[in-house]
Design a protein around this motif. Structure first.
Motif, PDB file in Angstrom:
ATOM      1  N   LEU A   4       1.212  20.589   3.708  1.00  0.00           N
ATOM      2  CA  LEU A   4       0.014  20.936   4.462  1.00  0.00           C
ATOM      3  C   LEU A   4      -1.120  21.132   3.473  1.00  0.00           C
ATOM      4  CD1 LEU A   4      -1.317  21.740   7.167  1.00  0.00           C
ATOM      5  CD2 LEU A   4      -0.581  24.075   6.697  1.00  0.00           C
ATOM      6  N   LEU A   5      -2.238  20.450   3.689  1.00  0.00           N
ATOM      7  CA  LEU A   5      -3.364  20.515   2.768  1.00  0.00           C
ATOM      8  C   LEU A   5      -4.463  21.433   3.282  1.00  0.00           C
ATOM      9  CD1 LEU A   5      -3.829  16.751   1.837  1.00  0.00           C
ATOM     10  CD2 LEU A   5      -2.556  18.490   0.602  1.00  0.00           C
ATOM     11  N   ASP A   6      -5.199  21.993   2.351  1.00  0.00           N
ATOM     12  CA  ASP A   6      -6.401  22.731   2.682  1.00  0.00           C
ATOM     13  C   ASP A   6      -7.509  21.699   2.929  1.00  0.00           C
ATOM     14  OD1 ASP A   6      -8.300  24.845   2.911  1.00  0.00           O
ATOM     15  OD2 ASP A   6      -8.887  24.479   0.828  1.00  0.00           O
ATOM     16  N   LYS A   7      -8.053  21.693   4.136  1.00  0.00           N
ATOM     17  CA  LYS A   7      -9.048  20.683   4.513  1.00  0.00           C
ATOM     18  C   LYS A   7     -10.261  20.693   3.599  1.00  0.00           C
ATOM     19  CE  LYS A   7      -9.454  21.871   8.793  1.00  0.00           C
ATOM     20  NZ  LYS A   7      -9.734  21.974  10.228  1.00  0.00           N
ATOM     21  N   MET A   8     -10.782  21.873   3.318  1.00  0.00           N
ATOM     22  CA  MET A   8     -12.006  21.953   2.522  1.00  0.00           C
ATOM     23  C   MET A   8     -11.780  21.445   1.100  1.00  0.00           C
ATOM     24  SD  MET A   8     -13.822  22.781   5.003  1.00  0.00           S
ATOM     25  CE  MET A   8     -15.213  22.246   4.103  1.00  0.00           C
ATOM     26  N   SER A   9     -10.623  21.733   0.547  1.00  0.00           N
ATOM     27  CA  SER A   9     -10.301  21.247  -0.792  1.00  0.00           C
ATOM     28  C   SER A   9     -10.208  19.719  -0.792  1.00  0.00           C
ATOM     29  CB  SER A   9      -8.989  21.868  -1.261  1.00  0.00           C
ATOM     30  OG  SER A   9      -8.643  21.395  -2.524  1.00  0.00           O
ATOM     31  N   LEU A  10      -9.579  19.165   0.216  1.00  0.00           N
ATOM     32  CA  LEU A  10      -9.472  17.708   0.340  1.00  0.00           C
ATOM     33  C   LEU A  10     -10.843  17.073   0.503  1.00  0.00           C
ATOM     34  CD1 LEU A  10      -7.583  15.193   0.684  1.00  0.00           C
ATOM     35  CD2 LEU A  10      -7.746  15.629   3.138  1.00  0.00           C
ATOM     36  N   TYR A  11     -11.646  17.634   1.397  1.00  0.00           N
ATOM     37  CA  TYR A  11     -12.979  17.083   1.641  1.00  0.00           C
ATOM     38  C   TYR A  11     -13.855  17.184   0.401  1.00  0.00           C
ATOM     39  CZ  TYR A  11     -11.751  17.201   6.634  1.00  0.00           C
ATOM     40  OH  TYR A  11     -11.157  17.015   7.858  1.00  0.00           O
ATOM     41  N   ASN A  12     -13.786  18.288  -0.317  1.00  0.00           N
ATOM     42  CA  ASN A  12     -14.587  18.447  -1.535  1.00  0.00           C
ATOM     43  C   ASN A  12     -14.137  17.495  -2.630  1.00  0.00           C
ATOM     44  OD1 ASN A  12     -16.211  20.441  -0.439  1.00  0.00           O
ATOM     45  ND2 ASN A  12     -14.901  22.098  -1.161  1.00  0.00           N
ATOM     46  N   PHE A  14     -12.911  14.486  -2.327  1.00  0.00           N
ATOM     47  CA  PHE A  14     -13.370  13.125  -2.058  1.00  0.00           C
ATOM     48  C   PHE A  14     -14.835  13.060  -1.630  1.00  0.00           C
ATOM     49  CE2 PHE A  14      -8.745  12.758  -1.591  1.00  0.00           C
ATOM     50  CZ  PHE A  14      -8.531  11.746  -2.518  1.00  0.00           C
ATOM     51  N   GLY A  15     -15.519  14.183  -1.592  1.00  0.00           N
ATOM     52  CA  GLY A  15     -16.949  14.200  -1.288  1.00  0.00           C
ATOM     53  C   GLY A  15     -17.286  13.780   0.124  1.00  0.00           C
ATOM     54  N   VAL A  16     -16.500  14.238   1.093  1.00  0.00           N
ATOM     55  CA  VAL A  16     -16.725  13.875   2.494  1.00  0.00           C
ATOM     56  C   VAL A  16     -16.813  15.136   3.347  1.00  0.00           C
ATOM     57  CG1 VAL A  16     -15.587  11.637   2.272  1.00  0.00           C
ATOM     58  CG2 VAL A  16     -14.250  13.619   2.950  1.00  0.00           C
ATOM     59  N   ASN A  17     -17.210  14.950   4.609  1.00  0.00           N
ATOM     60  CA  ASN A  17     -17.353  16.081   5.528  1.00  0.00           C
ATOM     61  C   ASN A  17     -16.295  16.119   6.624  1.00  0.00           C
ATOM     62  OD1 ASN A  17     -19.658  17.074   4.246  1.00  0.00           O
ATOM     63  ND2 ASN A  17     -20.930  15.592   5.340  1.00  0.00           N
ATOM     64  N   ASP A  18     -15.591  14.989   6.829  1.00  0.00           N
ATOM     65  CA  ASP A  18     -14.572  14.963   7.873  1.00  0.00           C
ATOM     66  C   ASP A  18     -13.490  13.948   7.513  1.00  0.00           C
ATOM     67  OD1 ASP A  18     -15.808  12.540   8.349  1.00  0.00           O
ATOM     68  OD2 ASP A  18     -16.532  13.074  10.329  1.00  0.00           O
ATOM     69  N   PHE A  19     -12.406  13.989   8.278  1.00  0.00           N
ATOM     70  CA  PHE A  19     -11.243  13.140   7.996  1.00  0.00           C
ATOM     71  C   PHE A  19     -11.572  11.661   8.126  1.00  0.00           C
ATOM     72  CE2 PHE A  19      -7.209  11.055   8.931  1.00  0.00           C
ATOM     73  CZ  PHE A  19      -6.396  11.582   7.932  1.00  0.00           C
ATOM     74  N   ASN A  20     -12.422  11.311   9.057  1.00  0.00           N
ATOM     75  CA  ASN A  20     -12.753   9.901   9.291  1.00  0.00           C
ATOM     76  C   ASN A  20     -13.513   9.276   8.133  1.00  0.00           C
ATOM     77  OD1 ASN A  20     -11.511   9.955  11.820  1.00  0.00           O
ATOM     78  ND2 ASN A  20     -13.372  10.679  12.804  1.00  0.00           N
ATOM     79  N   SER A  21     -14.160  10.072   7.307  1.00  0.00           N
ATOM     80  CA  SER A  21     -14.923   9.568   6.172  1.00  0.00           C
ATOM     81  C   SER A  21     -14.081   9.391   4.915  1.00  0.00           C
ATOM     82  CB  SER A  21     -16.078  10.523   5.858  1.00  0.00           C
ATOM     83  OG  SER A  21     -16.903  10.700   6.979  1.00  0.00           O
ATOM     84  N   ILE A  22     -12.876   9.912   4.918  1.00  0.00           N
ATOM     85  CA  ILE A  22     -12.032   9.843   3.726  1.00  0.00           C
ATOM     86  C   ILE A  22     -11.697   8.404   3.358  1.00  0.00           C
ATOM     87  CG2 ILE A  22      -9.739  10.396   2.801  1.00  0.00           C
ATOM     88  CD1 ILE A  22      -9.899  13.033   4.265  1.00  0.00           C
TER      89      ILE A  22
END
Length: 92
Positions: A4-12, A14-22
């Protein structure tokens, strides 16, 4: 292995704001950097259970799969394929 990942850490990362932008961010990065970041997430997380019927969207990157479920939890799965080839080739 699923973590299970921390969403904010993942988004930061890869420099994105949501899962669809990854996905777009990943394709603009060097593959070795993407693999480095994903393997780093695997090193610092504990295994968890994921009910695959709750998956809303999947993103596959090489041996890694990112899942988002209907509760907006993000999971990372490392597909470890063990190739147990114990046969040796003949010299003749």
């Amino acid at each position: 292995m699923i973590t299970l990942l921390d969403k904010m850490s993942l988004y930061n990362t890869f420099g994105v704001n949501d899962f669809n932008s990854i996905e777009g961010a990943i394709y603009n990065m060097a593959p070795s950097m993407v693999e480095y970041h994903l393997s780093d997430f695997c090193k610092h997380a504990e295994d968890t259970y994921l009910n695959k019927k709750d998956i809303e969207h999947t993103l596959t990157i090489g041996d890694y799969s990112l899942y988002i479920d209907y509760s907006d939890n993000i999971y990372l799965e490392l597909d470890i394929i063990t190739n147990n080839n114990f046969e040796t080739t003949s010299l003749w």
